[in-house]
Design a protein around this motif. Structure first.
Motif, PDB file in Angstrom:
ATOM      1  N   UNK A  53     113.738 -76.875  87.001  1.00  0.00           N
ATOM      2  CA  UNK A  53     114.648 -76.599  88.174  1.00  0.00           C
ATOM      3  C   UNK A  53     114.022 -76.700  89.469  1.00  0.00           C
ATOM      4  N   UNK A  54     112.812 -77.166  89.510  1.00  0.00           N
ATOM      5  CA  UNK A  54     111.992 -77.238  90.761  1.00  0.00           C
ATOM      6  C   UNK A  54     112.792 -78.007  91.767  1.00  0.00           C
ATOM      7  N   UNK A  55     113.081 -77.610  93.308  1.00  0.00           N
ATOM      8  CA  UNK A  55     113.656 -78.541  93.991  1.00  0.00           C
ATOM      9  C   UNK A  55     113.118 -79.680  94.588  1.00  0.00           C
ATOM     10  N   UNK A  56     113.884 -80.608  94.904  1.00  0.00           N
ATOM     11  CA  UNK A  56     113.243 -81.952  95.322  1.00  0.00           C
ATOM     12  C   UNK A  56     112.147 -81.628  96.380  1.00  0.00           C
ATOM     13  N   UNK A  57     112.439 -80.838  97.430  1.00  0.00           N
ATOM     14  CA  UNK A  57     111.749 -80.360  98.837  1.00  0.00           C
ATOM     15  C   UNK A  57     111.545 -78.860  98.725  1.00  0.00           C
ATOM     16  N   UNK A  58     110.556 -78.245  99.200  1.00  0.00           N
ATOM     17  CA  UNK A  58     110.335 -76.919  99.847  1.00  0.00           C
ATOM     18  C   UNK A  58     110.396 -76.975 101.358  1.00  0.00           C
ATOM     19  N   UNK A  59     110.932 -75.993 101.959  1.00  0.00           N
ATOM     20  CA  UNK A  59     110.505 -75.902 103.254  1.00  0.00           C
ATOM     21  C   UNK A  59     110.077 -74.656 103.579  1.00  0.00           C
ATOM     22  N   UNK A  60     109.308 -74.654 104.922  1.00  0.00           N
ATOM     23  CA  UNK A  60     108.489 -73.556 105.637  1.00  0.00           C
ATOM     24  C   UNK A  60     108.607 -73.531 106.790  1.00  0.00           C
ATOM     25  N   UNK A  71     114.127 -65.387  93.864  1.00  0.00           N
ATOM     26  CA  UNK A  71     113.696 -66.690  92.893  1.00  0.00           C
ATOM     27  C   UNK A  71     114.803 -67.057  92.043  1.00  0.00           C
ATOM     28  N   UNK A  72     115.520 -66.074  91.246  1.00  0.00           N
ATOM     29  CA  UNK A  72     116.405 -66.275  90.279  1.00  0.00           C
ATOM     30  C   UNK A  72     117.649 -66.910  90.905  1.00  0.00           C
ATOM     31  N   UNK A  73     118.275 -66.381  92.449  1.00  0.00           N
ATOM     32  CA  UNK A  73     119.469 -66.809  93.000  1.00  0.00           C
ATOM     33  C   UNK A  73     119.017 -68.408  93.120  1.00  0.00           C
ATOM     34  N   UNK A  74     117.853 -68.771  93.688  1.00  0.00           N
ATOM     35  CA  UNK A  74     117.856 -70.072  94.040  1.00  0.00           C
ATOM     36  C   UNK A  74     117.795 -71.104  92.783  1.00  0.00           C
ATOM     37  N   UNK A  75     117.003 -70.830  91.985  1.00  0.00           N
ATOM     38  CA  UNK A  75     116.484 -71.723  90.811  1.00  0.00           C
ATOM     39  C   UNK A  75     117.757 -71.913  90.132  1.00  0.00           C
ATOM     40  N   UNK A  76     118.658 -70.708  89.888  1.00  0.00           N
ATOM     41  CA  UNK A  76     119.884 -70.627  89.256  1.00  0.00           C
ATOM     42  C   UNK A  76     120.849 -71.566  89.798  1.00  0.00           C
ATOM     43  N   UNK A  77     120.955 -71.438  91.109  1.00  0.00           N
ATOM     44  CA  UNK A  77     121.884 -72.489  91.842  1.00  0.00           C
ATOM     45  C   UNK A  77     121.389 -73.947  91.461  1.00  0.00           C
ATOM     46  N   UNK A  86     124.021 -85.751  94.774  1.00  0.00           N
ATOM     47  CA  UNK A  86     124.406 -87.304  95.168  1.00  0.00           C
ATOM     48  C   UNK A  86     123.055 -87.951  95.934  1.00  0.00           C
ATOM     49  N   UNK A  87     123.390 -89.449  95.521  1.00  0.00           N
ATOM     50  CA  UNK A  87     122.161 -90.164  95.843  1.00  0.00           C
ATOM     51  C   UNK A  87     121.583 -89.998  97.232  1.00  0.00           C
ATOM     52  N   UNK A  88     122.150 -89.494  98.205  1.00  0.00           N
ATOM     53  CA  UNK A  88     121.527 -89.369  99.180  1.00  0.00           C
ATOM     54  C   UNK A  88     121.490 -87.868  99.923  1.00  0.00           C
ATOM     55  N   UNK A  89     121.521 -86.918  98.817  1.00  0.00           N
ATOM     56  CA  UNK A  89     121.257 -85.655  98.765  1.00  0.00           C
ATOM     57  C   UNK A  89     120.042 -85.053  98.307  1.00  0.00           C
ATOM     58  N   UNK A  90     119.132 -84.236  98.745  1.00  0.00           N
ATOM     59  CA  UNK A  90     118.154 -83.773  98.515  1.00  0.00           C
ATOM     60  C   UNK A  90     118.194 -82.225  98.361  1.00  0.00           C
ATOM     61  N   UNK A  91     117.579 -81.507  97.358  1.00  0.00           N
ATOM     62  CA  UNK A  91     117.923 -80.174  97.174  1.00  0.00           C
ATOM     63  C   UNK A  91     116.639 -79.339  97.652  1.00  0.00           C
ATOM     64  N   UNK A  92     116.666 -78.539  98.303  1.00  0.00           N
ATOM     65  CA  UNK A  92     115.381 -77.938  98.881  1.00  0.00           C
ATOM     66  C   UNK A  92     115.618 -76.382  98.620  1.00  0.00           C
ATOM     67  N   UNK A  93     114.425 -75.503  98.706  1.00  0.00           N
ATOM     68  CA  UNK A  93     114.382 -74.025  98.751  1.00  0.00           C
ATOM     69  C   UNK A  93     113.355 -73.664  99.812  1.00  0.00           C
TER      70      UNK A  93
END
Length: 334
Positions: free
Chosen positions: A229-236, A164-170, A180-187
């Motif tokens: 620091x919630x991501x824009x998207x989560x992937x499953x 969890x720390x590695x991803x949210x700290x990233x 970027x305007x055309x970039x979403x951050x996902x975990x």
């Protein structure tokens, strides 16, 4: 792998913005807006738009196919999205050239999910995304999704708190400078291990690991599915031996909807994407079973899921590989 394809990329479409790529009321708004602007695929239902695609992995000397064949298999699926295993096997170097990405984009993609290495820390993730930003900047009307990590319960099986720390700290350390305007951050969420899978996993259930992975621990990073620091998207990921339906294979820990349901139990509005889905074992109608899943999952989640990538275009494990016949079946999607 050879880089000898000459497929032409799709033309860029003007007028998109980050606001249009990701709406303020969850995945359904983002999907409907992008779908209506791009106009490259029919909706999976009357209510929700769905993007279809596959995982594309790089080749190696022991298990490779011609890159042009990868492109052809993807094209047969009539894709709008693809998950690119950009740092698979080499966390410091890209595994796909710009020309190869253009060939993949030329199959009809309007979205490219760029996978980080399996378990990056903030510094490694920064290095990896920096290698991609020139290409992202050159294609402002293509949606890119930067997917951090892969199945943390496989790579840090007994330490969800560090994962969890590695991803949210990233996100905390890198997003302000690299966004970027055309970039979403996902975990990427856990795969769903449990003590009975023979791995030595010490958490009693996948739910216990998931709970520890997403919960706010009071360190200032907030929760995985809420907070600063919630991501824009989560992937499953969704896997089964029979059907990709809720309760398949006896349900419980083997339920292919397990991670979807875990996420929705915490946050029923955060945007979601399925970046791996598959049935373990060849079946003559497996591609059609995939179509059934992709055609229903948007409605079953009220549009919270807007894209699905099936695993995977070879080289992939033999029991999961998508070849021409299955790609043709998937290509019958709405």
């Amino acid at each position: 792998m050879p880089d000898n394809t000459t497929a032409a990329p799709p033309p860029e479409r003007p007028g998109l913005s980050r606001r249009r790529f990701l709406g303020g009321v969850g995945a359904s708004a983002a999907a409907l807006t992008v779908g209506s602007v791009l106009g490259t695929a029919e909706s999976a239902s009357a209510a929700y738009y769905m993007k279809w695609g596959a995982v594309v992995s790089p080749g190696d000397a022991s298990n490779n196919i011609d890159f042009n064949r990868k492109v052809d298999i993807l094209r047969r699926m009539r894709p709008q999205t693809a998950r690119i295993s950009m740092f698979w096997g080499d966390p410091w170097n890209r595994r796909f050239s710009d020309a190869q990405l253009e060939a993949l984009r030329g199959t009809g993609l309007t979205e490219m999910i760029i996978q980080s290495s399996e378990d990056p820390d903030p510094n490694l993730a920064r290095h990896q995304l920096n290698l991609m930003l020139p290409y992202i900047d050159a294609h402002p009307n293509t949606l890119f999704v930067w997917e951090l990590g892969n199945e943390p319960d496989w790579h840090l099986p007994n330490d969800p708190w560090l994962a969890r720390w590695k991803r949210l700290a990233t996100i905390r350390d890198n997003k302000p400078a690299q966004d970027r305007g055309n970039l979403l951050w996902a975990i990427n969420m856990p795969a769903g291990r449990w003590t009975g899978d023979g791995s030595g996993f010490t958490f009693g259930t996948s739910g216990r690991y998931f709970d520890a992975f997403v919960r706010d621990t009071g360190d200032g990073l907030g929760g995985m599915l809420s907070g600063p620091y919630q991501p824009d998207v989560v992937t499953v990921h969704c896997y089964s031996s029979t059907y990709l339906t809720r309760g398949a294979d006896g349900g419980g820990e083997r339920n292919p909807y397990k991670m979807i349901d875990y996420v929705r139990g915490w946050n029923s509005r955060i945007s979601m994407k399925v970046t791996e889905a598959g049935i373990d074992g060849a079946k003559s109608d497996r591609g059609y079973r995939y179509v059934n899943f992709g055609s229903s999952v948007a409605n079953e989640t009220a549009g919270q899921i807007d894209s699905v990538c099936f695993y995977g275009i070879p080289p992939a494990e033999r029991q999961y590989g998508i070849w021409e016949t299955e790609a043709n079946q998937i290509g019958t999607h709405p």
